[in-house]
Design an enzyme around this catalytic site. Structure first.
Site, PDB file in Angstrom:
ATOM      1  N   CYS A   1       0.873  -1.172   0.000  1.00  0.00           N
ATOM      2  CA  CYS A   1       0.000   0.000   0.000  1.00  0.00           C
ATOM      3  C   CYS A   1       0.913   1.225   0.000  1.00  0.00           C
ATOM      4  O   CYS A   1       1.697   1.415   0.940  1.00  0.00           O
ATOM      5  CB  CYS A   1      -0.870  -0.038   1.249  1.00  0.00           C
ATOM      6  SG  CYS A   1      -1.851   1.449   1.482  1.00  0.00           S
TER       7      CYS A   1
ATOM      8  N   CYS B   1      -0.988   3.830  -6.508  1.00  0.00           N
ATOM      9  CA  CYS B   1      -1.877   3.194  -5.520  1.00  0.00           C
ATOM     10  C   CYS B   1      -2.141   1.801  -6.062  1.00  0.00           C
ATOM     11  O   CYS B   1      -2.473   1.645  -7.246  1.00  0.00           O
ATOM     12  CB  CYS B   1      -3.181   3.972  -5.390  1.00  0.00           C
ATOM     13  SG  CYS B   1      -4.456   3.089  -4.457  1.00  0.00           S
TER      14      CYS B   1
END
Ligand code: DGL
Length: 273
Positions: A70, A181
């Site tokens: 992440c 992302c």
């Protein structure tokens, strides 16, 4: 021992998928912190507290390394976690700005990420370090995380959302699109359709998995990949050992595991775009 990989949600499967392809003999624990998704619109302190919970879980589950799959959590919490949990390496993903700038040939680079990643000092410092010619633009796309978590990858709403966010960018002047992302990889086909053909898409998952392999190798904890190289996904997915967790609860339900298998099939298609 296991390799722990986690994200706020299904975005981290991008990195797990890449790791399964390159390290098919390893055992993985995948943890999606679905009780707290999205991270990208939370405060730093909220994200740090979520990440701490997840890494504690990994520490209790026999992990030889943990990958923060992440970009948002890496930007906010990786350094703190490394000093708090020193007994295993913690590897984080970050937007692939450096290779994108190197390959842009002097044309512009667009980095898309969550609001928290875009506003974090870590990304801004990275851009300052590599962007001598001021080629890089940063754009927040928080809506894509919500679409992804709903399982809505290709739709008129996704296209309209992206068209709206990209309006105002003279895309012919760009060469690189950095997917900053891990949730954004699910949308590569829509990005491809909206982008002029000269734009190349790049994300940090391959570089992060290679870094994981280097770190494990240096610690003599890397299981050698099988002699036959270039194993096909169809074979890997049947042989490999992965356990999936949602905020600490193991997923054993056949329907949910079937859903994850479908996400892998989509990621396998996106990997080839
Ligand atoms: N997938 C995450 C990232 O790479 C974060 C998504 C979110 O929870 O906002 O940044």
């Amino acid at each position: 021992m296991n390799i722990g990989i986690f994200d706020s949600g299904i975005g981290g499967l991008t990195l797990l998928h890449q790791a399964m392809v390159l390290m098919p003999r390893e055992k993985f624990l995948f943890y999606a912190d679905t009780d707290h998704v999205p991270y990208g619109t939370k405060t730093r302190d909220q994200v740090i507290s979520c990440v701490n919970e997840v890494i504690r879980f990994m520490a209790e589950h026999d992990c030889k390394a943990v990958v923060i799959a992440c970009n948002t959590a890496t930007a906010v919490a990786a350094e703190q976690m490394r000093s708090r949990y020193a007994s295993f390496p913690i590897i984080g993903i970050e937007p692939a700005v450096k290779p994108a700038v190197a390959e842009s040939g002097g044309k512009r680079v667009l980095v898309v990420a969550t609001p928290l990643t875009v506003h974090e000092r870590k990304l801004q410092k990275l851009v300052e370090r590599v962007d001598d010619e001021h080629l890089v633009d940063l754009l927040e796309l928080p809506g894509l995380v919500e679409f992804a978590e709903r399982g809505e990858f290709v739709s008129d709403s996704v296209t309209t959302y992206l068209q709206g966010r990209l309006m105002g960018y003279e895309l012919d002047n760009y060469r690189e699109l950095v997917l900053g992302c891990t949730h954004f990889n699910y949308f590569k086909d829509t990005f491809r359709a909206l982008m002029p053909p000269q734009i190349h898409m790049i994300d940090g998952s391959l570089g992060t998995v290679r870094q994981l392999m280097r770190v494990l190798d240096a610690r003599q904890e890397l299981l050698e990949p099988p002699a036959e190289t270039g194993m096909e996904w169809q074979q890997i997915k049947n042989d490999i050992c992965v356990r999936y967790f949602e905020s600490g609860r193991e997923i054993t339900d056949a329907a949910r595991l079937g859903n994850i298998a479908q996400l892998h099939e989509r990621l396998e298609r996106m990997r080839k775009i």
